[in-house]
Scaffold this active site. Sequence first.
Site, mmCIF file in Angstrom:
data_model
loop_
_atom_site.group_PDB
_atom_site.id
_atom_site.type_symbol
_atom_site.label_atom_id
_atom_site.label_comp_id
_atom_site.label_asym_id
_atom_site.label_seq_id
_atom_site.Cartn_x
_atom_site.Cartn_y
_atom_site.Cartn_z
ATOM 1 N N ARG A 103 13.594 -25.723 27.867
ATOM 2 C CA ARG A 103 14.639 -25.655 26.842
ATOM 3 C C ARG A 103 15.248 -24.267 26.823
ATOM 4 N NH1 ARG A 103 13.207 -28.000 21.083
ATOM 5 N NH2 ARG A 103 12.165 -26.000 20.905
ATOM 6 N N THR A 107 20.178 -22.558 22.913
ATOM 7 C CA THR A 107 20.815 -23.841 22.584
ATOM 8 C C THR A 107 19.826 -24.995 22.415
ATOM 9 O OG1 THR A 107 20.990 -24.464 24.908
ATOM 10 C CG2 THR A 107 22.805 -23.152 23.993
ATOM 11 N N ASP A 199 4.008 -24.054 20.503
ATOM 12 C CA ASP A 199 4.552 -24.286 21.844
ATOM 13 C C ASP A 199 3.468 -24.859 22.740
ATOM 14 O OD1 ASP A 199 5.268 -23.767 24.656
ATOM 15 O OD2 ASP A 199 7.000 -22.755 23.794
HETATM 16 C C1 PRP Z 1 8.708 -28.297 25.525
HETATM 17 C C2 PRP Z 1 8.021 -29.648 25.585
HETATM 18 C C3 PRP Z 1 9.152 -30.579 25.913
HETATM 19 C C4 PRP Z 1 10.316 -29.948 25.190
HETATM 20 C C5 PRP Z 1 10.565 -30.740 23.939
HETATM 21 O O1 PRP Z 1 8.919 -27.799 26.785
HETATM 22 O O2 PRP Z 1 6.968 -29.684 26.506
HETATM 23 O O3 PRP Z 1 9.419 -30.680 27.309
HETATM 24 O O4 PRP Z 1 9.927 -28.608 24.864
HETATM 25 O O5 PRP Z 1 11.695 -30.291 23.290
HETATM 26 P P1 PRP Z 1 13.006 -31.159 23.171
HETATM 27 O O6 PRP Z 1 12.602 -32.514 22.733
HETATM 28 O O7 PRP Z 1 13.810 -30.422 22.129
HETATM 29 O O8 PRP Z 1 13.700 -31.163 24.508
HETATM 30 P P2 PRP Z 1 9.526 -26.327 27.030
HETATM 31 O O9 PRP Z 1 11.021 -26.420 27.125
HETATM 32 O O10 PRP Z 1 8.984 -25.383 26.006
HETATM 33 O O11 PRP Z 1 9.021 -25.970 28.480
HETATM 34 P P3 PRP Z 1 7.529 -25.744 29.013
HETATM 35 O O12 PRP Z 1 6.819 -27.071 28.960
HETATM 36 O O13 PRP Z 1 7.769 -25.286 30.394
HETATM 37 O O14 PRP Z 1 6.869 -24.717 28.149
HETATM 38 N N1 URA Z 2 8.371 -27.714 22.345
HETATM 39 C C1 URA Z 2 7.121 -27.380 21.944
HETATM 40 O O1 URA Z 2 6.251 -27.070 22.775
HETATM 41 N N2 URA Z 2 6.845 -27.417 20.634
HETATM 42 C C2 URA Z 2 7.760 -27.775 19.707
HETATM 43 O O2 URA Z 2 7.431 -27.792 18.511
HETATM 44 C C3 URA Z 2 9.052 -28.101 20.143
HETATM 45 C C4 URA Z 2 9.314 -28.074 21.467
#
Ligand code: PRP
Ligand code: URA
Length: 208
Positions: A103, A107, A199
């Site tokens: 993400r 944004t 996270d």
């Molecule tokens: C987190 C999670 C999802 C996403 C969810 O990943 O594992 O993939 O956020 O958020 P959304 O529903 O608003 O898209 P992140 O982007 O933090 O990446 P990562 O798993 O590499 O830490």
């Molecule tokens: N991604 C995460 O890992 N945690 C949240 O709460 C939202 C997005």
Amino acid sequence: MKPFIMEHPLIQHKLTILRDKNTGSRDFRALTSEIATLMCYEATRDLPLVDKEIETPMCKAVGKELSGRKLAFVPILRAGMGMLEGVLTLVPAAKVGHIGLYRDHETAQPIEYYCKLPSDIAQREVIVLDPMLATGGSAIDAITQIKERGVKNIKFMCIIAAPEGMKALEEAHPDVQVYCGALDEKLNEDKYIIPGLGDAGDRIFGTK
Ligand code: PRP
Ligand code: URA
């Protein structure tokens, strides 16, 4: 399609430990994997069976075996990797694809950086794995990429969902059955789930 919220006591118990900020990466990883195994049990309940003739040490018998429809798991990198071992425990013959998304911090929109899927994925039932469904952007994007390869039967498995993400996913992909450990209260202004667990990727991999 109505989401399937897992109310099993074992999942709810493990989820509470997962949410706790004092739970370290080692336990967090183990619990994520265990919850994924329990969720996979439910998500595979409708796999079709066919009769199979066998011989027990006593006599001939007819048992059941999984029919030709094969499975693929697709974790969304990074955090979805935390669920992979848990589901492969139940279906070790499944193929595995990977979709890399993160993400954007400003944004909250998903940015694609990797996609490698089994070449015969169109013939498989696909279960997409990601512990968190927040805005829904990542799940929607990943499922769109999978549908572009011709896959017809897709399920999405997450441990915690926000109502906002659940609604967005249902609107974008109404044919996808969602399995979820808990439907939380809301997103905060930074698009994190409240109460959530923070996270997920950072907690699994110890990167914060
Ligand atoms: C987190 C999670 C999802 C996403 C969810 O990943 O594992 O993939 O956020 O958020 P959304 O529903 O608003 O898209 P992140 O982007 O933090 O990446 P990562 O798993 O590499 O830490
Ligand atoms: N991604 C995460 O890992 N945690 C949240 O709460 C939202 C997005």
